[in-house]
Each structure stands twice: as structure tokens, then as C-alpha cells.
Design a protein around this motif. Structure first.
Motif, short mmCIF file in Angstrom:
data_model
loop_
_atom_site.label_atom_id
_atom_site.label_comp_id
_atom_site.label_asym_id
_atom_site.label_seq_id
_atom_site.Cartn_x
_atom_site.Cartn_y
_atom_site.Cartn_z
N VAL A 5 62.66 -24.62 -31.50
CA VAL A 5 63.49 -25.83 -31.43
C VAL A 5 63.44 -26.50 -30.07
CG1 VAL A 5 65.01 -25.06 -33.27
CG2 VAL A 5 65.55 -24.45 -30.90
N GLY A 6 62.77 -25.89 -29.11
CA GLY A 6 62.66 -26.52 -27.81
C GLY A 6 61.76 -25.76 -26.88
N GLN A 7 61.03 -26.49 -26.03
CA GLN A 7 60.21 -25.87 -25.00
C GLN A 7 60.25 -26.75 -23.77
OE1 GLN A 7 56.03 -25.37 -25.87
NE2 GLN A 7 55.64 -24.13 -24.06
N ARG A 8 60.49 -26.14 -22.66
CA ARG A 8 60.41 -26.84 -21.37
C ARG A 8 59.67 -25.94 -20.41
NH1 ARG A 8 65.24 -25.23 -18.26
NH2 ARG A 8 66.60 -23.95 -19.59
N LEU A 9 59.35 -26.46 -19.25
CA LEU A 9 58.57 -25.69 -18.29
C LEU A 9 59.26 -24.36 -18.00
CD1 LEU A 9 56.08 -25.70 -16.44
CD2 LEU A 9 57.53 -26.63 -14.63
N GLY A 10 58.61 -23.28 -18.41
CA GLY A 10 59.12 -21.96 -18.10
C GLY A 10 60.06 -21.36 -19.11
N SER A 11 60.31 -22.01 -20.25
CA SER A 11 61.17 -21.39 -21.26
C SER A 11 60.90 -21.97 -22.63
CB SER A 11 62.65 -21.56 -20.90
OG SER A 11 63.09 -22.87 -21.11
N VAL A 12 61.31 -21.22 -23.65
CA VAL A 12 61.16 -21.65 -25.04
C VAL A 12 62.41 -21.23 -25.79
CG1 VAL A 12 59.96 -19.53 -25.71
CG2 VAL A 12 59.68 -21.60 -27.09
N ARG A 13 62.83 -22.04 -26.75
CA ARG A 13 64.02 -21.74 -27.54
C ARG A 13 63.65 -21.75 -29.02
NH1 ARG A 13 69.71 -22.44 -26.00
NH2 ARG A 13 71.04 -22.50 -27.86
N ALA A 14 64.14 -20.74 -29.75
CA ALA A 14 63.77 -20.61 -31.16
C ALA A 14 64.97 -20.16 -31.97
CB ALA A 14 62.62 -19.61 -31.32
N LEU A 15 64.92 -20.48 -33.26
CA LEU A 15 65.94 -20.01 -34.19
C LEU A 15 65.79 -18.52 -34.43
CD1 LEU A 15 65.76 -22.98 -36.71
CD2 LEU A 15 67.72 -22.41 -35.28
N CYS A 16 66.88 -17.87 -34.81
CA CYS A 16 66.97 -16.42 -34.81
C CYS A 16 65.95 -15.72 -35.70
CB CYS A 16 68.37 -16.00 -35.22
SG CYS A 16 68.91 -16.63 -36.84
N GLY A 17 65.56 -16.31 -36.82
CA GLY A 17 64.67 -15.65 -37.76
C GLY A 17 63.20 -15.85 -37.49
N THR A 18 62.87 -16.54 -36.41
CA THR A 18 61.47 -16.82 -36.09
C THR A 18 60.75 -15.54 -35.66
OG1 THR A 18 62.24 -18.96 -35.25
CG2 THR A 18 59.95 -18.37 -34.82
N MET A 19 59.61 -15.26 -36.28
CA MET A 19 58.83 -14.10 -35.88
C MET A 19 58.33 -14.29 -34.44
SD MET A 19 58.99 -12.18 -38.49
CE MET A 19 59.40 -12.30 -40.23
N ILE A 20 58.38 -13.23 -33.67
CA ILE A 20 58.02 -13.33 -32.25
C ILE A 20 56.58 -13.77 -32.08
CG2 ILE A 20 57.77 -12.00 -30.13
CD1 ILE A 20 60.17 -10.32 -31.14
N ALA A 21 55.68 -13.25 -32.91
CA ALA A 21 54.27 -13.66 -32.82
C ALA A 21 54.12 -15.15 -33.10
CB ALA A 21 53.43 -12.84 -33.78
N ASP A 22 54.96 -15.69 -33.96
CA ASP A 22 54.88 -17.12 -34.28
C ASP A 22 55.32 -17.97 -33.09
OD1 ASP A 22 53.96 -16.52 -36.79
OD2 ASP A 22 55.89 -16.80 -37.79
N ILE A 23 56.27 -17.46 -32.30
CA ILE A 23 56.68 -18.20 -31.11
C ILE A 23 55.51 -18.29 -30.13
CG2 ILE A 23 58.25 -18.23 -29.13
CD1 ILE A 23 60.29 -16.77 -30.88
N ASP A 24 54.87 -17.14 -29.88
CA ASP A 24 53.72 -17.15 -28.98
C ASP A 24 52.60 -18.06 -29.49
OD1 ASP A 24 54.26 -15.82 -26.63
OD2 ASP A 24 53.69 -13.85 -27.38
N SER A 25 52.36 -18.02 -30.80
CA SER A 25 51.31 -18.88 -31.37
C SER A 25 51.64 -20.35 -31.18
CB SER A 25 51.15 -18.57 -32.87
OG SER A 25 50.65 -17.27 -33.07
N ALA A 26 52.92 -20.69 -31.26
CA ALA A 26 53.32 -22.09 -31.13
C ALA A 26 53.19 -22.60 -29.70
CB ALA A 26 54.76 -22.25 -31.61
N ILE A 27 53.41 -21.73 -28.71
CA ILE A 27 53.43 -22.22 -27.33
C ILE A 27 52.16 -21.92 -26.56
CG2 ILE A 27 55.94 -22.04 -27.27
CD1 ILE A 27 55.68 -19.54 -25.55
N ARG A 28 51.31 -21.04 -27.08
CA ARG A 28 50.09 -20.70 -26.34
C ARG A 28 49.19 -21.90 -26.07
NH1 ARG A 28 47.19 -16.18 -25.11
NH2 ARG A 28 48.41 -14.26 -24.97
N PRO A 29 49.07 -22.87 -27.00
CA PRO A 29 48.25 -24.05 -26.69
C PRO A 29 48.70 -24.80 -25.45
CG PRO A 29 48.65 -23.92 -29.05
CD PRO A 29 49.53 -22.89 -28.41
#
Length: 478
Positions: free
Chosen positions: A109-133
Motif C-alpha cells: 500500500v505504500g513505498q518510500r525511500l527506505g521503507s515499504v508498507r503492506a497489508l497484513c495478509g501479504t506474502m513476504i516474498a510478494d513484497i520483495d517481488s513488488a519492490i525489487r524492481p
């Protein structure tokens, strides 16, 4: 038209939630009322057969609010469930009620320099996949990243992949913010920041339902997976301490494992000569010359090197470390078990070798290197064949007498575990977020299931933490 039939609390809940996904089928309840507690011989029997009365899977925070409001109205106990990858029975309902599965509440639900915010049920690997680009990744994650949710990790985890560089989750700065939902007839959202994040961290969801998490990120380096063999465990430990004390060397995993533990990983055993110990490492590509120097200095050999996820052993290398290690061991021998012992930071190498030698007859040592309260430590223990709770209690006492601090990971009760400080601030947050005492019943400070507590008790000391505002006057993790 009137009826004289009295609805039960669960019937009223079902009427309230309407079309929100739910089930009371026994096969569903059996599957969703458990986690990986069977890894512990103390938990296998005492937790078996403990089921929720209803399974509910909201698909959004609004649906979650509807479910929670109804549970509050009808005083129905709540156990919040993520990916079910916990090993302490965190996701097991001890007093029935509703298991609320949050794996449908997903998204960054949000990303800024040095941090990322996600909803509770989001798989951790999916968070990394979303921000790695964008060139960033999470600082740390569990070995179960492919299945674990971010809410479950914060509620039940404490460290993981990346902790050898960044420390554990409760170290200052490793959790940016946690949003929790209160269990009331009109649920509210509470934002925790600063040191207050640790009030809800590792509380098994007992003092607020985690709905969003904001975590710090780090540069996403090109990670190399290394299987390194050493003729002796002493050399493996010396390398592990040296590489972790080299703060300029970027690493993500350092896991020394004494012979014959490498033979219990069929996919990795071929890389390690008979009689040798091994260290599993993930290091940044640019740090490899330094890693290679340290390997050579300790008479080691890099038996396998590949890019992250490119190994021919089917799994990411980190799935052979941390919580996954015992899963691999037990596939080969169901009776094997260990303890979560914390080694002293002072003279760490000497402490590891002293305990290894003293307990050599018990079994080989498995460790994970990690930073903790600003210093380097290691966690793990010898691995041995379980016989009884009395045997495990005796080994716990002996390891503590040898200078280790032990948290009991064979119990779902927070205070009995010794990993979570529970002081005035934690209790006050629970009263604020859970006024009816419906969350994680039997697991928090003021609720006990004597049967569970008695059958999972060990004479463990718990872990000590630096004092913060949230654990004022409490020096032990229990």
C-alpha cells in the motif's frame, strides 16, 4: 414470523457476516486450526484436536472490521491466522471460537525511500517481488518467506534471513510502524510507531489484530548462495564469527552446522566431504573476494556457488537454515529436536566451542549467526534424539549452567516462552485493543491454560533485552 429457537453465538456471527467467506466443516477447521507445531514433540499431543468453531476469511479490512465487530458483540474468541508457518502453536485456538484467516487482505500500500508498507495478509516474498524492481528489498525475512504473511511474521517471528547483518526485529529501527485493529463493537485502528511497535511485535496477536505493517528496506544486492565445507567445526565457527564481525562484508545468512548434520540434507550432502562440517552463506557479489579470503584462512572450500535461487537443490538456500533446518532433520529422523539457545556475545567463538565440546555426546550443533542488541551472537543448540519432557528439561538446565540463555519454543504461552517481554505497557495496550479478552486466549499474560502450560513447561531462563519504554523494569523476556 417469530421463532422460539435460540441462536448460538456462532449462529449470530454467521448471520452478521453474511457473504463473507466462512466454513464450519470439520475438514476445513482441522486444516485451518493448526500451524507447524508438530515439529515440537511437546506440542504434538497437547495441541492435537484443538479446533476453532468457525473459519472466516475476510477479503479486505472492511470485511475484517465486520467480522471483528460481530465477534466482540457475541464475545467469541479470536485466533488470527496468516500462512500457518509458525512453529509454537501461535495459530492454534486454545478455546475454540473463530479462526480469522487474513491471507485475503493483501497488497503493498505504500513505498518510500527506505521503507515499504503492506497489508497484513501479504506474502513476504510478494513484497520483495513488488519492490525489487526499484532496487530495494526487505532487510530481513523468515525462511518461510514464500508462505508466511507479513502480519504473521511480525506477530510470531523474531528474526531471520538478514539478521546476521541487521539484528532482530525488536532491535530499534527494524519495524517502522504497525497498525492494529481493536476488538470492539466498533473496531478502531491504532498506529504504533517508534518503540511502541514492540508492544504488538511477537505478541501472537494478543494485544491487537495487525492490519498493516511498515518495514525498513535495504539495497537489493546480487546475492550469492554458498555451501562451504570445513574439515572441523572449529574452523567453520571461526569463519562464521570472522565473516560476521567483518561489518563491511554484506551477508544475509551465515549458518554453521556440525558434522554429521550436512548428511541430513540429501540435496546438499554431496557438496560436503564425509566428516566435514559446513556453513551455509548468502553474501553480496561485491563482497565475495573478502569471503573467499576468510574461507581460505580457515582451510575451507566453497563447494557450491550460484546466484540466489539458482541452485540445483530445488529450494532457495535460506530454506535450509533457521526454522526450516529442523524440518529437514526430522524428515530424516522424526525424533530429532533442539532448543533455542542464545550464546553470549562476549568471547563468542570460545563460548560456542566450549558448549560444543561439553555437549558433544548429546549431538552435533546447529547455529544461526545473528546480531542482537547491537552485538554479534548466535542462536541454536546441539541436535539430539528426543526422549521425554524430563530429558529436555534436564538439557535446558545444563545448557543454561553452561552460560546460554534459552527461550522455550515448545510452548504457545507467551510468558512461558521467554522471548516476549510483557510489562505494564503491553498489558495496557491489550486492555485498550482487546477489552473483552478475546484475542489469543490462553496465550497472553493474564490468561492461562494449565494443561498446556504444564505439558510444555521447561526451566528456561528466557532472553534478556535492553530496557525500553515498553518493558520498563523488566529485564527478562518472560
Amino acid at each position: 414470523m417469530s421463532t422460539s429457537v435460540e441462536f448460538s453465538a456462532i449462529d449470530r456471527l454467521v448471520a452478521d457476516i453474511g457473504e463473507i467467506e466462512h466454513s464450519s466443516e470439520e475438514r476445513v477447521l482441522r486444516a485451518k486450526s493448526r500451524d507447524r507445531f508438530a515439529q515440537s514433540p511437546l506440542l504434538r499431543e497437547i495441541m492435537r484436536g484443538r479446533l476453532a468453531d468457525i473459519y472466516i476469511a475476510p477479503a479486505s479490512k472492511d470485511e475484517l472490521r465486520t467480522v471483528v465487530a460481530s465477534c466482540a458483540r457475541h464475545r467469541i474468541p479470536i485466533t488470527v491466522r496468516g500462512g500457518g508457518t509458525g512453529q509454537f502453536g501461535q495459530a492454534v485456538p486454545l478455546s475454540g471460537g473463530a479462526v480469522i484467516d487474513v491471507t485475503g487482505i493483501v497488497g503493498v500500500v505504500g513505498q518510500r525511500l527506505g521503507s515499504v508498507r503492506a497489508l497484513c495478509g501479504t506474502m513476504i516474498a510478494d513484497i520483495d517481488s513488488a519492490i525489487r524492481p526499484t532496487g530495494w528489498e526487505l532487510r530481513m525475512h523468515p525462511s518461510t518467506a514464500a508462505k508466511a504473511t507479513i502480519g504473521g511474521y511480525i506477530a510470531g517471528g523474531h528474526a531471520g534471513i538478514g539478521s546476521c547483518q541487521w539484528g532482530i526485529l525488536r532491535d530499534r529501527g527494524n519495524i517502522t510502524a504497525i497498525e492494529v485493529m481493536t476488538v470492539e463493537e466498533e473496531p478502531q485502528l491504532v498506529e504504533l510507531i517508534g518503540s511502541d511497535v514492540n508492544l504488538a511485535h511477537h505478541a501472537y496477536g494478543a494485544n491487537g489484530i495487525i492490519t498493516e505493517v511498515e518495514l525498513p528496506t535495504a539495497p537489493a544486492w546480487n546475492w550469492q548462495e554458498l555451501v562451504i565445507s570445513f574439515p572441523t567445526f572449529a574452523q567453520a565457527v571461526r569463519f562464521s564469527v570472522d565473516v560476521c564481525e567483518s561489518e563491511g562484508v554484506l551477508k544475509k545468512v551465515v549458518s554453521p552446522q556440525q558434522h554429521p548434520l550436512p548428511t541430513l540434507y540429501p540435496a546438499l550432502a554431496r557438496f560436503v566431504p564425509e566428516g566435514h562440517s559446513m556453513v551455509l552463506v548468502m553474501a553480496a557479489e561485491q563482497s565475495m573476494p573478502n569471503v573467499e579470503d576468510l574461507v581460505a584462512e580457515n582451510d575451507g572450500r566453497i563447494a557450491n556457488r550460484c546466484a540466489e535461487g539458482a541452485g540445483d537443490y530445488r529450494l532457495p538456500l535460506y530454506e535450509y537454515t533457521w526454522g526450516h533446518s529442523m524440518m529437514h532433520f526430522q524428515r530424516m529422523n522424526r525424533g530429532l529436536i533442539g532448543l533455542l539457545a542464545l550464546y553470549p556475545q562476549q568471547d563468542l567463538y570460545e563460548a560456542i566451542m566450549r558448549v560444543t565440546e561439553e555437549f558433544g555426546d548429546l549431538g552435533p550443533t546447529h547455529l544461526e549467526m545473528k546480531r542482537f542488541d547491537g552485538g554479534l551472537s548466535a542462536q541454536g543448540s546441539p541436535v539430539w534424539e528426543f526422549e521425554s519432557q524430563e530429558q529436555m528439561a534436564d538439557i535446558t538446565r545444563r545448557l543454561q549452567e553452561a552460560g546460554l540463555s534459552i527461550a522455550n519454543t515448545h510452548t504457545p504461552v507467551l510468558l512461558a516462552s521467554g522471548m516476549k517481554p510483557w510489562a505494564r505497557a503491553e498489558a495496557e495496550l491489550k486492555r485498550r485493543t482487546d477489552p473483552y479478552g478475546l484475542l489469543a486466549q490462553g496465550k497472553s499474560d493474564d490468561q492461562f491454560d494449565d494443561d498446556v502450560t504444564r505439558n510444555t513447561a521447561l526451566p528456561s531462563s528466557g532472553w534478556s533485552y535492553r530496557l525500553t519504554a515498553s518493558n520498563e523494569n523488566v529485564e527478562q523476556g518472560r
